[in-house]
Design an enzyme around this catalytic site. Structure first.
Site, PDB file in Angstrom:
ATOM      1  CG  ASP A  11      39.011  29.776  41.336  1.00 57.98           C
ATOM      2  OD1 ASP A  11      39.275  28.558  41.336  1.00 57.98           O
ATOM      3  OD2 ASP A  11      39.827  30.640  41.699  1.00 57.98           O
ATOM      4  CG  HIS A 160      46.479  30.462  41.604  1.00 55.23           C
ATOM      5  ND1 HIS A 160      45.688  29.424  42.025  1.00 55.23           N
ATOM      6  CD2 HIS A 160      47.544  29.905  40.990  1.00 55.23           C
ATOM      7  CE1 HIS A 160      46.257  28.287  41.687  1.00 55.23           C
ATOM      8  NE2 HIS A 160      47.374  28.553  41.057  1.00 55.23           N
ATOM      9  CG  ASP A 165      42.262  31.285  38.420  1.00 59.85           C
ATOM     10  OD1 ASP A 165      42.872  31.750  37.437  1.00 59.85           O
ATOM     11  OD2 ASP A 165      42.822  31.014  39.498  1.00 59.85           O
TER      12      ASP A 165
END
Length: 184
Positions: A11, A160, A165
């Site tokens: 991510d 986030h 994540d």
């Protein structure tokens, strides 16, 4: 005989929608089958360009990252080494939730800094995998629409933070892989 695969959940957080014009700000990664094997780095921005919503979502500051962020070139070398070490003799497969976005930044940064992309030229998208697994529409692949049976029960909200994540989506993908194997 095909090489065994190692799924690497990745991510990223970025300052905008496309690499080159906007900066990769954070990379988080873990092995899907060993989520405690992790990589995390926050990078110095390459430009001052940003989309306010992108920074608001990530809670990252360009000014702060200019002071304390890691060198992007060194970060990509470190990430490539981590992928190679973590996956050992297995073939690394980039896995992401909306993989096209995350992979585009990772690939661009690898090539921009003349580091070979250990994932090659492809990525496995969790949203697409889920769509095929359950036969649903694209709209139903949003994280808020995916049933609880695939989500991490210990995580109540999407943070986030790139590493958190990556770990969250690794757990989701592992549950999907298990569901697929049970259907065979």
């Amino acid at each position: 005989m095909p090489q065994e695969e190692a799924y690497v959940s990745v991510d990223i957080e970025a300052s905008g929608p496309i690499p080159g014009d906007y900066s990769l700000l954070a990379i988080g990664a873990c092995l899907v089958d060993e989520p405690d094997q992790t990589f995390y780095r926050e990078l110095k921005p390459m430009s001052d360009r940003f989309v306010a919503d992108a920074l608001a979502v990530s809670h990252l500051s360009l000014d702060d990252l200019k002071r304390r962020g890691a060198d992007p070139a060194q970060s990509m070398r470190d990430f490539a080494r981590w992928v190679q070490k973590a996956t050992s003799a297995r073939r690394p497969v980039f896995v992401g939730f909306n993989a096209g976005f995350d992979w585009a930044f990772i690939n661009w940064y690898f090539h921009h800094f003349m580091v070979e992309n250990p994932f090659g030229i492809s990525a496995l998208d969790i949203k697409s995998y889920y769509m095929g697994l359950v036969g649903t529409s694209w709209e139903a692949t949003r994280s808020s629409q995916i049933p609880a049976e695939y989500r991490d029960p210990d995580r109540s909200e999407h943070t986030h933070n790139a590493l958190q994540d990556a770990v969250e989506q690794a757990a989701m993908f592992a549950r999907m892989l298990n569901a697929a194997s049970e259907r065979r």
